[in-house]
Design an enzyme around this catalytic site. Sequence first.
Site, PDB file in Angstrom:
ATOM      1  N   GLU A  90     114.268 -40.762   0.048  1.00 12.21           N
ATOM      2  CA  GLU A  90     115.617 -40.367  -0.334  1.00 12.21           C
ATOM      3  C   GLU A  90     115.743 -40.184  -1.846  1.00 12.21           C
ATOM      4  O   GLU A  90     115.467 -41.097  -2.630  1.00 12.21           O
ATOM      5  CB  GLU A  90     116.618 -41.425   0.149  1.00 12.21           C
TER       6      GLU A  90
ATOM      7  N   SER B  89     120.173 -33.756   1.976  1.00 10.51           N
ATOM      8  CA  SER B  89     119.331 -34.410   2.986  1.00 10.51           C
ATOM      9  C   SER B  89     119.345 -33.639   4.293  1.00 10.51           C
ATOM     10  O   SER B  89     118.315 -33.492   4.961  1.00 10.51           O
ATOM     11  CB  SER B  89     119.820 -35.841   3.232  1.00 10.51           C
TER      12      SER B  89
ATOM     13  N   HIS C 266     119.803 -43.915  -1.976  1.00  6.73           N
ATOM     14  CA  HIS C 266     121.004 -43.091  -1.814  1.00  6.73           C
ATOM     15  C   HIS C 266     122.178 -43.792  -2.500  1.00  6.73           C
ATOM     16  O   HIS C 266     122.240 -45.022  -2.548  1.00  6.73           O
ATOM     17  CB  HIS C 266     121.296 -42.904  -0.321  1.00  6.73           C
TER      18      HIS C 266
ATOM     19  N   ASP D 163     113.603 -35.748   0.000  1.00  9.80           N
ATOM     20  CA  ASP D 163     114.494 -34.801   0.668  1.00  9.80           C
ATOM     21  C   ASP D 163     115.099 -33.812  -0.316  1.00  9.80           C
ATOM     22  O   ASP D 163     115.259 -32.634  -0.019  1.00  9.80           O
ATOM     23  CB  ASP D 163     115.591 -35.533   1.444  1.00  9.80           C
ATOM     24  N   HIS D 164     115.421 -34.282  -1.520  1.00 10.22           N
ATOM     25  CA  HIS D 164     116.046 -33.423  -2.534  1.00 10.22           C
ATOM     26  C   HIS D 164     116.021 -34.143  -3.871  1.00 10.22           C
ATOM     27  O   HIS D 164     115.615 -35.306  -3.966  1.00 10.22           O
ATOM     28  CB  HIS D 164     117.492 -33.070  -2.144  1.00 10.22           C
TER      29      HIS D 164
END
Length: 624
Positions: A268, A308, A427, A481-482
């Site tokens: 994440e 995500s 996150h 994810d990013h």
Amino acid sequence: MFDQSFTLLLRRLGLLLALYMLLRIVFYLFNLSTFAEASPTTTLLAFVHGLRFDIAAVLIINGLFILLSLLPIGNTLAPTYQRILKWVFVLFNAPFLALALVDLEFFKFIGRRSSNELFTITDDIADQVGQLASYYWYLGLGFILLLLILVKFYPDVSPKKSTLPPVWLRCLRLLLVAGFVVLGIRGGLQLKPLRPNHAFVLQPSTLGHLTLNTPFTFIKGIGQTQLEEKHYFGTDEALLAALPFDPNRFVQPENPIQKENVVIIILESFSAEYVGALNEGKGYTPFLDSLASEGVLFRNAFANGRKSIEALPSILASVPSLMQDPFITSPFQANELYGLGTILEKAGYHTAMFHGAANGSMGFNNFASRAGIEEYYGLDEYPAALKSKDFDGQWGIFDEPYLQYVAHQLSELEQPFMATVFTLSSHQPYTVPAQYKGFFPKGDLEIHESIGYADYALKEFFKTASKQPWYDSTLFILTADHTQMSNVPAYQNELGHYRVPLLLFHPAKDISEIDPEQIAQHTDVLPTVVDYLNIPTDKVLPFGHSLLDSTDAAHALLYNGSSYFLVQQGKVAELTPDEQVRFYSFADMAPASPAPTAEQQLKAYVQYFRNGMSGNKLYFWLKR
């Protein structure tokens, strides 16, 4: 409470549910070949599951009818009032029954239940209405028959005199019914409201189209973005010729299937700028850095999206995020799709996905099923005795205990397996367990401490995994994810917003011959796994390439909400909304001279994606 007005309402809605089920049976018969692979048992389950979507559609369409039927004031059983109700019932439901009938044939063209794309072809339908009506005359006949059933079997008020309940009880009943209506429209008490992709839980996944009904998909598509098709290339052959892609690239591997395990770990918010191995040692990921020294860390790797929810389709199905809506929630979520799980299942693989957040979060569980993943482990599956202790108070289970759970759970899977793990502790709000406060560098951004914790959790995972019987025969693929917040100027540009780590690691094999300088992206994961395992398949999309093959044209595809970008070694091409093509040098994004081949390839990718999505023909070569 169960007076005549209420029982009449239930019977009338029941009539609609019966018609929806009848239409599903006819839909099945009209498109029998689509569902030929399904067993009788799973087909029956698809019919039963369809009731959930039928109830939702009927309640959405008939909200006003329900309100008028149970109005707490006045005589709702009066003949004039009942005639008005009947007209409301017929007028509101007839158009949606017509849509369901149209899909008996339209489904054969687009391969999915109709959505709001019908709005984009109304002019064409109007121009061809005479020809269409004569060719599909039986659909018109079917509509007349449905209307007759709707009118003929519409339950009427009994001539026997009935007394209405007192106003206070009718008000209370209306409130209770309203609650059940909301519940029915949501499809239950699950985290996310019912969406089309919730239908794709059975195998083969094509049964999802049988489970759905057209009124539901049409309503859910209202207001969602449609893709205008592009026609830079006149034929499919010309389009394929412009791409560095061969649909038969993996059809006949030179070597037999290599039955090794694959574990894909999606970290994440792990921006590339947080990784020391990518920034001359300046970072917050000492363990990931050490792993990079033993594996292959691609120095120019990109996520294909910024969220995500956009990462999973790119990684597990090689579908980049090249439109405004994430694929998972888009009008195209029911399109034909062959994910990594579907491809590996044919080779005897067991597949699973792990995500420590609530089941239903971002639609991951449903998309995993669409991608052919057999088992999903979310918050619901985490041991109940540990849940309260390990819960982070916001999203789900802290990374360290969750990854320990995953390591042991993988040992329960039958080999060979492919597992995807999605972490969550880094996150927002970037919570670190109390016992680790002050243990990791605070850094300059609030996310940095949680990155350190997630990296430590990863270290502990590999420590435990290394003792498991499956470890030495496993290829690990790690990525993020990013990206997230940035304080490094070198990453604060168009490309920097997508730069993530991408690492291949094998504990028992030397894979150092792989070029770490090549351009890499999320959509490369699927073809890389297929290539590494020697899986024979013709279901790999052109958006990615195998990172094991230096002869392939490495690239990355990005979309920033307005422009498309094709990133290649040494150059970047941009296609703007007004069809202008700009060129830049890689990686400083300085203006550069035109690159005609890059321009053609970028336009080909854009046309392939947009037309393939809107027409549900991403795999058009399979139908040749």
